[in-house]
Motif scaffolding. Sequence first.
Motif, PDB file in Angstrom:
ATOM      1  N   GLU A   1      43.753  27.222   2.855  1.00 18.19           N
ATOM      2  CA  GLU A   1      42.764  26.323   3.509  1.00 18.19           C
ATOM      3  C   GLU A   1      43.197  24.916   3.904  1.00 18.19           C
ATOM      4  OE1 GLU A   1      39.747  25.893   0.267  1.00 18.19           O
ATOM      5  OE2 GLU A   1      39.293  27.918   0.480  1.00 18.19           O
ATOM      6  N   ALA A   2      44.114  24.511   3.200  1.00 20.28           N
ATOM      7  CA  ALA A   2      44.675  23.130   3.832  1.00 20.28           C
ATOM      8  C   ALA A   2      45.503  23.496   5.116  1.00 20.28           C
ATOM      9  CB  ALA A   2      45.641  22.776   2.668  1.00 20.28           C
ATOM     10  N   LEU A   3      46.101  24.650   5.127  1.00 22.51           N
ATOM     11  CA  LEU A   3      46.858  24.932   6.394  1.00 22.51           C
ATOM     12  C   LEU A   3      45.592  25.360   7.616  1.00 22.51           C
ATOM     13  CD1 LEU A   3      49.581  25.511   7.645  1.00 22.51           C
ATOM     14  CD2 LEU A   3      49.323  27.899   7.364  1.00 22.51           C
ATOM     15  N   LEU A   4      44.735  25.868   7.303  1.00 22.80           N
ATOM     16  CA  LEU A   4      43.761  26.088   8.329  1.00 22.80           C
ATOM     17  C   LEU A   4      43.053  25.005   8.562  1.00 22.80           C
ATOM     18  CD1 LEU A   4      42.097  29.398   6.977  1.00 22.80           C
ATOM     19  CD2 LEU A   4      43.858  29.169   8.680  1.00 22.80           C
ATOM     20  N   ASP A   5      42.913  24.153   7.665  1.00 21.52           N
ATOM     21  CA  ASP A   5      42.101  22.888   8.087  1.00 21.52           C
ATOM     22  C   ASP A   5      42.922  22.095   9.002  1.00 21.52           C
ATOM     23  OD1 ASP A   5      39.863  21.287   7.374  1.00 21.52           O
ATOM     24  OD2 ASP A   5      41.172  19.931   6.604  1.00 21.52           O
ATOM     25  N   LYS A   6      44.289  21.869   9.092  1.00 23.15           N
ATOM     26  CA  LYS A   6      45.051  21.520  10.145  1.00 23.15           C
ATOM     27  C   LYS A   6      45.141  22.037  11.079  1.00 23.15           C
ATOM     28  CE  LYS A   6      49.096  21.080   7.605  1.00 23.15           C
ATOM     29  NZ  LYS A   6      50.405  20.756   7.611  1.00 23.15           N
ATOM     30  N   LEU A   7      44.816  23.542  11.388  1.00 20.86           N
ATOM     31  CA  LEU A   7      44.969  24.086  12.498  1.00 20.86           C
ATOM     32  C   LEU A   7      43.858  24.191  13.400  1.00 20.86           C
ATOM     33  CD1 LEU A   7      47.087  27.238  11.593  1.00 20.86           C
ATOM     34  CD2 LEU A   7      47.894  25.292  12.641  1.00 20.86           C
ATOM     35  N   LYS A   8      42.657  23.885  12.758  1.00 20.04           N
ATOM     36  CA  LYS A   8      41.329  24.153  13.163  1.00 20.04           C
ATOM     37  C   LYS A   8      41.130  23.417  14.560  1.00 20.04           C
ATOM     38  CE  LYS A   8      38.282  21.042  10.883  1.00 20.04           C
ATOM     39  NZ  LYS A   8      38.282  20.527   9.483  1.00 20.04           N
ATOM     40  N   ASN A   9      41.482  22.138  14.722  1.00 26.06           N
ATOM     41  CA  ASN A   9      41.301  21.580  16.006  1.00 26.06           C
ATOM     42  C   ASN A   9      42.330  21.687  17.012  1.00 26.06           C
ATOM     43  OD1 ASN A   9      39.005  20.491  14.895  1.00 26.06           O
ATOM     44  ND2 ASN A   9      40.206  19.002  13.826  1.00 26.06           N
ATOM     45  N   GLU A  10      43.349  22.629  16.904  1.00 26.02           N
ATOM     46  CA  GLU A  10      44.445  22.883  17.708  1.00 26.02           C
ATOM     47  C   GLU A  10      44.407  24.225  18.412  1.00 26.02           C
ATOM     48  OE1 GLU A  10      48.191  22.847  15.709  1.00 26.02           O
ATOM     49  OE2 GLU A  10      47.688  20.786  14.936  1.00 26.02           O
TER      50      GLU A  10
END
Length: 206
Positions: free
Chosen positions: A11-20
């Motif tokens: 989840e933490a990783l997806l949170d970082k990727l969500k705006n990229e």
Amino acid sequence: MDKPNYSKEMEALLDKLKNEKPRTLLLHSCCAPCSSYVLEYLSPFFNILDFYYNPNISPSEEYEERKDELKRLIAEQPHMNPVDFIEGKYDPESFFEIAKGLEDVPEGGERCFKCYELRLREAAEEAKRQHADYFATTLTISPLKNAEKLNEIGERLSKEYGVEYLPSDFKKKGGYLRSIELSKEHGLYRQDYCGCAFSKRKRREE
Ligand code: SF4
């Protein structure tokens, strides 16, 4: 020491990727029911290469049936980013080789750990060949699989091949239940044994 929480790490990783811009994920897929929720959950974040590499599955008719169901699911299910199907080599001899001497080990034991590694290793290699940013496996959605072991193997192979591994525990947060729901929605074939000849024999005995 606390056990790692792979679901939170993802989840933490997806949170970082969500705006990229979506990255490419090579997703090792074992079958359509397990992939249904994982594809739904991950497709907003990644362009997915869905990699069907499962030489453990016996007999070959069963391998083909699971493959065809997966292809049908990919074609039917709406996805936010492209999902492309890739078939790996069907080489059952490589599975029988790693299972030698472990034929009677109960499900969830050493034979399964080697079976996880066989499939994840090929996924890491394919991810490298395809220049994917990440690799992952749908196997952590099953309550019968050892998610800790799967993630340990994935992380080790990530270092060996130089491709990022996406940690996961897809069964958590209602993931497993959602996969049952989606399987019903799409009328997916749900096998009653894990995949190899030994698990099939055991299921028949039961
Ligand atoms: S029971 Fe499943 S995970 Fe274990 S060796 Fe057989 S196919 Fe692989």
